[in-house]
Design an enzyme around this catalytic site. Structure first.
Site, PDB file in Angstrom:
ATOM      1  N   TYR A  49      36.445  22.732  19.286  1.00  0.00           N
ATOM      2  CA  TYR A  49      35.226  21.915  18.511  1.00  0.00           C
ATOM      3  C   TYR A  49      35.313  22.528  17.078  1.00  0.00           C
ATOM      4  CZ  TYR A  49      33.575  20.649  23.174  1.00  0.00           C
ATOM      5  OH  TYR A  49      33.325  20.303  24.803  1.00  0.00           O
ATOM      6  N   HIS A 118      40.459  24.208  28.790  1.00  0.00           N
ATOM      7  CA  HIS A 118      39.909  22.953  28.398  1.00  0.00           C
ATOM      8  C   HIS A 118      40.288  21.690  28.958  1.00  0.00           C
ATOM      9  CE1 HIS A 118      37.231  21.457  24.864  1.00  0.00           C
ATOM     10  NE2 HIS A 118      37.352  20.423  25.714  1.00  0.00           N
TER      11      HIS A 118
HETATM   12  N1  LIG Z   1      35.190  19.501  28.642  1.00  0.00           N
HETATM   13  C1  LIG Z   1      35.498  18.704  28.006  1.00  0.00           C
HETATM   14  O1  LIG Z   1      36.442  17.941  28.152  1.00  0.00           O
HETATM   15  C2  LIG Z   1      34.157  17.963  27.268  1.00  0.00           C
HETATM   16  C3  LIG Z   1      34.090  16.839  26.986  1.00  0.00           C
HETATM   17  C4  LIG Z   1      32.994  16.188  26.317  1.00  0.00           C
HETATM   18  C5  LIG Z   1      31.811  16.705  26.307  1.00  0.00           C
HETATM   19  N2  LIG Z   1      31.879  18.138  26.655  1.00  0.00           N
HETATM   20  C6  LIG Z   1      30.647  18.964  26.555  1.00  0.00           C
HETATM   21  O2  LIG Z   1      29.464  18.506  26.893  1.00  0.00           O
HETATM   22  C7  LIG Z   1      28.563  18.136  26.018  1.00  0.00           C
HETATM   23  C8  LIG Z   1      27.891  16.620  26.238  1.00  0.00           C
HETATM   24  O3  LIG Z   1      28.573  15.686  26.128  1.00  0.00           O
HETATM   25  P1  LIG Z   1      28.837  14.759  24.941  1.00  0.00           P
HETATM   26  O4  LIG Z   1      28.573  15.484  23.512  1.00  0.00           O
HETATM   27  O5  LIG Z   1      29.901  13.971  25.122  1.00  0.00           O
HETATM   28  O6  LIG Z   1      27.643  13.703  25.081  1.00  0.00           O
HETATM   29  P2  LIG Z   1      26.104  13.798  25.841  1.00  0.00           P
HETATM   30  O7  LIG Z   1      25.424  15.069  25.556  1.00  0.00           O
HETATM   31  O8  LIG Z   1      26.003  13.137  27.013  1.00  0.00           O
HETATM   32  O9  LIG Z   1      25.663  12.563  24.854  1.00  0.00           O
HETATM   33  C9  LIG Z   1      25.360  12.851  23.258  1.00  0.00           C
HETATM   34  C10 LIG Z   1      25.115  11.489  22.905  1.00  0.00           C
HETATM   35  O10 LIG Z   1      23.912  10.925  23.198  1.00  0.00           O
HETATM   36  C11 LIG Z   1      22.891  10.943  22.062  1.00  0.00           C
HETATM   37  N3  LIG Z   1      21.416  11.415  22.748  1.00  0.00           N
HETATM   38  C12 LIG Z   1      21.168  12.973  22.998  1.00  0.00           C
HETATM   39  N4  LIG Z   1      20.143  12.955  23.582  1.00  0.00           N
HETATM   40  C13 LIG Z   1      19.311  11.541  23.356  1.00  0.00           C
HETATM   41  C14 LIG Z   1      18.288  11.140  23.939  1.00  0.00           C
HETATM   42  N5  LIG Z   1      17.093  11.779  24.540  1.00  0.00           N
HETATM   43  N6  LIG Z   1      18.228   9.889  23.690  1.00  0.00           N
HETATM   44  C15 LIG Z   1      19.081   8.981  23.220  1.00  0.00           C
HETATM   45  N7  LIG Z   1      20.400   9.449  22.746  1.00  0.00           N
HETATM   46  C16 LIG Z   1      20.648  10.735  22.909  1.00  0.00           C
HETATM   47  C17 LIG Z   1      23.223  11.951  21.101  1.00  0.00           C
HETATM   48  O11 LIG Z   1      22.870  11.352  19.564  1.00  0.00           O
HETATM   49  P3  LIG Z   1      22.189  12.394  18.825  1.00  0.00           P
HETATM   50  O12 LIG Z   1      23.065  13.755  18.525  1.00  0.00           O
HETATM   51  O13 LIG Z   1      22.261  11.743  17.483  1.00  0.00           O
HETATM   52  O14 LIG Z   1      20.892  12.849  19.284  1.00  0.00           O
HETATM   53  C18 LIG Z   1      25.081  11.734  21.153  1.00  0.00           C
HETATM   54  O15 LIG Z   1      25.519  10.523  20.458  1.00  0.00           O
HETATM   55  C19 LIG Z   1      29.518  18.275  24.765  1.00  0.00           C
HETATM   56  O16 LIG Z   1      28.592  18.254  23.546  1.00  0.00           O
HETATM   57  C20 LIG Z   1      30.549  19.262  25.206  1.00  0.00           C
HETATM   58  O17 LIG Z   1      29.738  20.366  24.815  1.00  0.00           O
HETATM   59  C21 LIG Z   1      33.065  18.661  27.179  1.00  0.00           C
END
Ligand SMILES: NC(=O)c1ccc[n+]([C@@H]2O[C@H](COP(=O)([O-])OP(=O)(O)OC[C@H]3O[C@@H](n4cnc5c(N)ncnc54)[C@H](OP(=O)(O)O)[C@@H]3O)[C@@H](O)[C@H]2O)c1
Length: 305
Positions: A49, A118
């Site tokens: 990241y 990862h």
């Molecule tokens: N190991 C892996 O391969 C992998 C892959 C993907 C993710 N991850 C981890 O998991 C975490 C979460 O996954 P993610 O970042 O893909 O997605 P997520 O947390 O499921 O969703 C984030 C998205 O939703 C929006 N959002 C957040 N809260 C909200 C709410 N209450 N209402 C409406 N929209 C909302 C955010 O926009 P805003 O920021 O504008 O609020 C952003 O666009 C990552 O940050 C990372 O740490 C790991």
């Protein structure tokens, strides 16, 4: 319900974690501080990241301002394994060990609570990299170790080599990608499933420019409907759609990692322990599975050869 789950004999993992993917290093300090101030005690980052220094600065500032000790916080980072298919060098056991040293230096920490590989990209080096994580746990630089985006086949490789099994597997898990066979295998083998991208079904998920995914047009249209099943449930419980999706995961026993840069959403996403989805709603969601994950634009990495 309890607010944490047993990861190993010595380590508890808080159900509520804060995700930091797609938050740039310069921008991540304030959201990490806001999350810890809002009660998150679990922060998720990764070498890949490119924001570990900012995450570390946010942690340091928040520990001071909130009067918390390091051992009250659970911090995860991940090894970028290298992907020769993308022109990168695959990490060996030795470079895996030095990678965590570099992550710790950037984070300003002496250990992480969880260190993950990862993705299972590097077939030739998967066992070598896992041996590196086993060594890092022995050294105490990672209290627990695990993998991310591994399928049953990838974990069976570790088992067949006589190596210790991972403590966790971080995978894309939400009502549209429930991975029931993989989750059953993980639970049977005492490997904690950690859910990422819980909020995929929302119309607001990753809409910012450059925040690519493999979400289909059909999924985008379904998420934007006036009466999605999650909106109906949100009204019923007096919470947000995001809270419904996150509560579903923790009721299934999966720690979650909601990411947001909005202070208001960060606070609301943390409010998960004052309500519960009833059996009827859990059963309705069980029927919504659509198969593979969509968070990775180039395809679900659990399918890696
Ligand atoms: N190991 C892996 O391969 C992998 C892959 C993907 C993710 N991850 C981890 O998991 C975490 C979460 O996954 P993610 O970042 O893909 O997605 P997520 O947390 O499921 O969703 C984030 C998205 O939703 C929006 N959002 C957040 N809260 C909200 C709410 N209450 N209402 C409406 N929209 C909302 C955010 O926009 P805003 O920021 O504008 O609020 C952003 O666009 C990552 O940050 C990372 O740490 C790991």
């Amino acid at each position: 319900m309890k607010n944490s789950r047993t990861l190993t004999a010595d380590v508890q993992i808080p159900y509520l974690g804060f995700g930091t993917y797609l938050i740039a290093n310069d921008d991540v300090v304030a959201p990490v501080r806001a999350a810890i101030a809002a009660g998150y005690r679990h922060i998720d980052t990764a070498e890949g990241y490119e924001n570990e220094a900012g995450v570390g600065a946010g942690i340091k500032q928040a520990l001071e301002s909130e009067g918390l000790a390091r051992n009250e916080l659970f911090v995860t980072t991940k090894l970028w394994p290298g992907n020769t298919a993308w022109g990168q060098t695959a990490k060996t056991t030795e470079s895996t060990v030095t990678s965590l040293d570099e992550s710790l230096r950037r984070l300003g920490l002496s250990y992480v609570d969880l260190y993950l590989i990862h993705a299972p990209f590097e077939r030739e080096q998967r066992l070598a990299q896992w041996r590196g994580l086993v060594e890092l746990k022995r050294q105490g630089k990672a209290r627990a170790i695990g993998v991310s985006n591994f399928s049953v086949k990838h974990i069976e490789e570790l088992k067949a080599a006589g190596l210790p099994l991972p403590d966790a597997n971080q995978i894309e898990l939400h009502p549209w990608s429930q991975k029931t066979a993989l989750v059953r295998y993980l639970e049977d083998n005492r490997i904690t499933p950690i859910a990422y991208s819980s909020l995929v079904p929302l119309s607001t998920w990753r809409t910012a420019e450059g925040h690519a995914s493999a979400k289909t047009d059909q999924m985008k249209a379904d998420g934007a409907q006036a009466d999605t099943p999650f909106k109906v449930m949100a009204r019923k419980y007096g919470v947000s759609e995001a809270q419904v999706l996150l509560r579903w995961a923790i009721q299934k026993g999966y720690p979650v990692l909601p990411k947001s840069t909005s202070p208001d959403r960060i606070r609301k996403n943390a409010d998960l322990f004052g309500f519960a989805l009833d059996e009827g709603d859990m059963a309705a969601i069980a029927k919504m599975d659509r198969g593979d994950g969509v968070a990775w634009p180039m395809g679900d990495p659990t399918k890696a050869a």
